[in-house]
Design an enzyme around this catalytic site. Structure first.
Site, PDB file in Angstrom:
ATOM      1  CG  HIS A  18      -2.954  -7.727  10.004  1.00  0.00           C
ATOM      2  ND1 HIS A  18      -3.332  -7.156   8.846  1.00  0.00           N
ATOM      3  CD2 HIS A  18      -3.352  -7.001  10.936  1.00  0.00           C
ATOM      4  CE1 HIS A  18      -4.226  -5.452   9.693  1.00  0.00           C
ATOM      5  NE2 HIS A  18      -4.384  -5.718  10.641  1.00  0.00           N
ATOM      6  CG  ASP A  70       3.920 -11.937   2.308  1.00  0.00           C
ATOM      7  OD1 ASP A  70       5.073 -11.606   3.077  1.00  0.00           O
ATOM      8  OD2 ASP A  70       3.754 -10.500   1.041  1.00  0.00           O
ATOM      9  CE1 TYR A  90      -4.889 -16.830   6.999  1.00  0.00           C
ATOM     10  CE2 TYR A  90      -7.709 -18.239   7.284  1.00  0.00           C
ATOM     11  CZ  TYR A  90      -6.460 -16.681   6.984  1.00  0.00           C
ATOM     12  OH  TYR A  90      -7.002 -15.618   7.352  1.00  0.00           O
ATOM     13  CB  CYS A 140      -5.805 -27.612  25.182  1.00  0.00           C
ATOM     14  SG  CYS A 140      -6.324 -25.832  24.564  1.00  0.00           S
ATOM     15  CD  GLN A 200      -1.977  -3.441   6.839  1.00  0.00           C
ATOM     16  OE1 GLN A 200      -3.154  -2.903   6.262  1.00  0.00           O
ATOM     17  NE2 GLN A 200      -1.223  -1.870   5.706  1.00  0.00           N
ATOM     18  CG  ASN A 201       1.767  -7.548   3.608  1.00  0.00           C
ATOM     19  OD1 ASN A 201       0.848  -7.046   3.606  1.00  0.00           O
ATOM     20  ND2 ASN A 201       2.529  -6.839   2.427  1.00  0.00           N
ATOM     21  CD  GLU A 222      -4.380   3.090  -9.520  1.00  0.00           C
ATOM     22  OE1 GLU A 222      -5.098   3.557  -9.484  1.00  0.00           O
ATOM     23  OE2 GLU A 222      -4.000   1.989 -10.720  1.00  0.00           O
ATOM     24  NE  ARG A 272      -3.279 -15.701   2.829  1.00  0.00           N
ATOM     25  CZ  ARG A 272      -3.213 -14.803   3.387  1.00  0.00           C
ATOM     26  NH1 ARG A 272      -4.519 -14.871   4.374  1.00  0.00           N
ATOM     27  NH2 ARG A 272      -2.914 -14.015   3.813  1.00  0.00           N
TER      28      ARG A 272
HETATM   29  P1  OAD Z   1      -5.490  -4.285  -0.216  1.00  0.00           P
HETATM   30  O1  OAD Z   1      -5.687  -5.356  -1.467  1.00  0.00           O
HETATM   31  O2  OAD Z   1      -6.534  -4.149  -0.067  1.00  0.00           O
HETATM   32  O3  OAD Z   1      -5.263  -2.921  -0.619  1.00  0.00           O
HETATM   33  C1  OAD Z   1      -3.445  -3.305  -1.860  1.00  0.00           C
HETATM   34  C2  OAD Z   1      -3.306  -1.885  -2.562  1.00  0.00           C
HETATM   35  O4  OAD Z   1      -2.096  -2.322  -2.581  1.00  0.00           O
HETATM   36  C3  OAD Z   1      -3.994  -1.374  -3.699  1.00  0.00           C
HETATM   37  O5  OAD Z   1      -4.811   0.323  -3.431  1.00  0.00           O
HETATM   38  C4  OAD Z   1      -3.032  -1.119  -4.912  1.00  0.00           C
HETATM   39  O6  OAD Z   1      -3.871  -0.275  -5.201  1.00  0.00           O
HETATM   40  C5  OAD Z   1      -1.910  -1.778  -4.371  1.00  0.00           C
HETATM   41  N1  OAD Z   1      -0.645  -2.237  -4.746  1.00  0.00           N
HETATM   42  C6  OAD Z   1      -1.398  -3.521  -5.804  1.00  0.00           C
HETATM   43  N2  OAD Z   1      -0.074  -3.218  -5.879  1.00  0.00           N
HETATM   44  C7  OAD Z   1       0.283  -2.502  -5.576  1.00  0.00           C
HETATM   45  C8  OAD Z   1       2.549  -2.609  -6.622  1.00  0.00           C
HETATM   46  N3  OAD Z   1       3.332  -3.188  -6.908  1.00  0.00           N
HETATM   47  N4  OAD Z   1       2.722  -1.633  -5.568  1.00  0.00           N
HETATM   48  C9  OAD Z   1       2.068  -0.672  -4.800  1.00  0.00           C
HETATM   49  N5  OAD Z   1       1.251  -0.491  -4.633  1.00  0.00           N
HETATM   50  C10 OAD Z   1       0.357  -1.839  -5.213  1.00  0.00           C
HETATM   51  O7  OAD Z   1      -4.112  -4.731   0.933  1.00  0.00           O
HETATM   52  P2  OAD Z   1      -4.172  -4.341   2.234  1.00  0.00           P
HETATM   53  O8  OAD Z   1      -3.540  -2.882   2.605  1.00  0.00           O
HETATM   54  O9  OAD Z   1      -2.778  -5.046   2.867  1.00  0.00           O
HETATM   55  O10 OAD Z   1      -6.144  -8.425   7.304  1.00  0.00           O
HETATM   56  O11 OAD Z   1      -5.065  -4.832   3.111  1.00  0.00           O
HETATM   57  C11 OAD Z   1      -4.910  -4.476   5.025  1.00  0.00           C
HETATM   58  C12 OAD Z   1      -5.498  -5.630   5.589  1.00  0.00           C
HETATM   59  O12 OAD Z   1      -7.464  -6.040   4.831  1.00  0.00           O
HETATM   60  C13 OAD Z   1      -4.747  -7.165   5.206  1.00  0.00           C
HETATM   61  O13 OAD Z   1      -3.907  -7.229   5.844  1.00  0.00           O
HETATM   62  C14 OAD Z   1      -6.174  -8.171   5.482  1.00  0.00           C
HETATM   63  C15 OAD Z   1      -6.997  -7.354   4.283  1.00  0.00           C
HETATM   64  O14 OAD Z   1      -8.265  -7.329   4.881  1.00  0.00           O
HETATM   65  C16 OAD Z   1      -6.157  -9.471   7.921  1.00  0.00           C
HETATM   66  O15 OAD Z   1      -6.757 -10.465   6.981  1.00  0.00           O
HETATM   67  C17 OAD Z   1      -6.606  -9.220   8.806  1.00  0.00           C
END
Ligand code: OAD
Length: 245
Positions: A113, A98, A60, A145, A95-96, A218, A63
């Site tokens: 998240h 960042d 982390y 703590c 869900q980001n 996609e 990150r």
């Molecule tokens: P993913 O990495 O699962 O999915 C990212 C999506 O963004 C994919 O479907 C890509 O095709 C799409 N993508 C990539 N580049 C893009 C762009 N320039 N414009 C539009 N779409 C694009 O990420 P999340 O769905 O955010 O949770 O993942 C969900 C959660 O799973 C995260 O918050 C994290 C992870 O495990 C935790 O850490 C709890």
């Protein structure tokens, strides 16, 4: 295809890692994604933290370091503009972790998240606090703590697998959907649609009579649940998407 927004529209947006991809933040599940190179159970579960807190903090801290070097892209800025124009008729759920939406100027924002730039205790219920430091050695103890004779350790204030989301944040989202009364538009951006409960928001929005849109590079796992799918990079699609009526 454009998304028409008029004076009554209530817009609920859900973003995932894809919206930050054009800023240079790696997504999770694409080739070279974050979970390709790091086993989830080691770095993103409470059990992983118990087993090796130094490893988790190194992950982390890295990150945090990288997130400080990137900048919001036109996709983040388009959503911040919608926030400014629509006021309380707009809500952004991300869900980001960042921090890029906030840096782009989004104010009506729910970080379901958590945040890379907050730290909390792994034991006591003290509120998460802002923290940009990098921890490369032993994880720091929780001062609160310590004063009570316990040995809580600080951990990143992000949600890990197997953990529940903050119920107050979830009810804020449900209230927004309930209050939209026939004027709801739901837009998901840059998310693969596999992690719940975020992936289920489209179903909740449709049940409330909402019109649903997906903008993604996609097809996502749940593409068929949406009325409209605009395929493309969010940094290009979002600045052109809204038609302001
Ligand atoms: P993913 O990495 O699962 O999915 C990212 C999506 O963004 C994919 O479907 C890509 O095709 C799409 N993508 C990539 N580049 C893009 C762009 N320039 N414009 C539009 N779409 C694009 O990420 P999340 O769905 O955010 O949770 O993942 C969900 C959660 O799973 C995260 O918050 C994290 C992870 O495990 C935790 O850490 C709890």
């Amino acid at each position: 295809m454009r998304l028409r927004v008029d004076g009554d529209t209530r817009l609920l947006v859900l973003t995932g890692a894809g919206v930050s991809a054009e800023s240079g933040v790696p997504t999770f599940r694409d080739a070279n994604g974050l979970w390709e190179s790091h086993p989830i159970e080691q770095v993103a579960t409470p059990e992983g933290f118990d087993a090796d807190p130094r490893l988790v903090w190194r992950f982390y801290s890295e990150r945090r370091r990288k997130a400080k070097t990137v900048h919001p892209n036109p996709g983040h800025l388009a959503l911040a503009e919608a926030d400014g124009r629509m006021g309380d008729r707009f809500l952004l759920v991300t869900q980001n972790v960042d921090g890029l939406h906030r840096r782009a100027g989004s104010r009506r924002l729910v970080e379901i998240h958590g945040s890379l730039f907050e730290t909390r205790c792994s034991v006591c219920p003290r509120a998460p606090f802002p923290d940009e430091r990098e921890y490369l050695g032993d994880p720091p103890p929780c001062e609160e703590c310590r004063t009570r004779g316990r040995d809580g350790r600080l951990r990143p204030a992000v949600v890990w697998f197997g953990e529940v989301l903050d119920p107050a944040r979830l009810s804020q989202i449900s209230s927004f959907i309930d209050d939209a009364r026939g004027q709801l538009v739901f837009l998901a951006v840059g998310t693969s649609g596999v992690v719940y409960p975020a992936a289920g928001l489209v179903v909740q929005a449709r049940a409330a009579g909402g019109e649903t849109w997906l903008v993604n590079a996609e097809a996502a796992d749940n593409t068929r649940a949406f009325h409209h799918f605009v395929k493309g990079p969010s940094g290009k699609v979002l600045p052109e998407l809204f038609e302001w009526a």
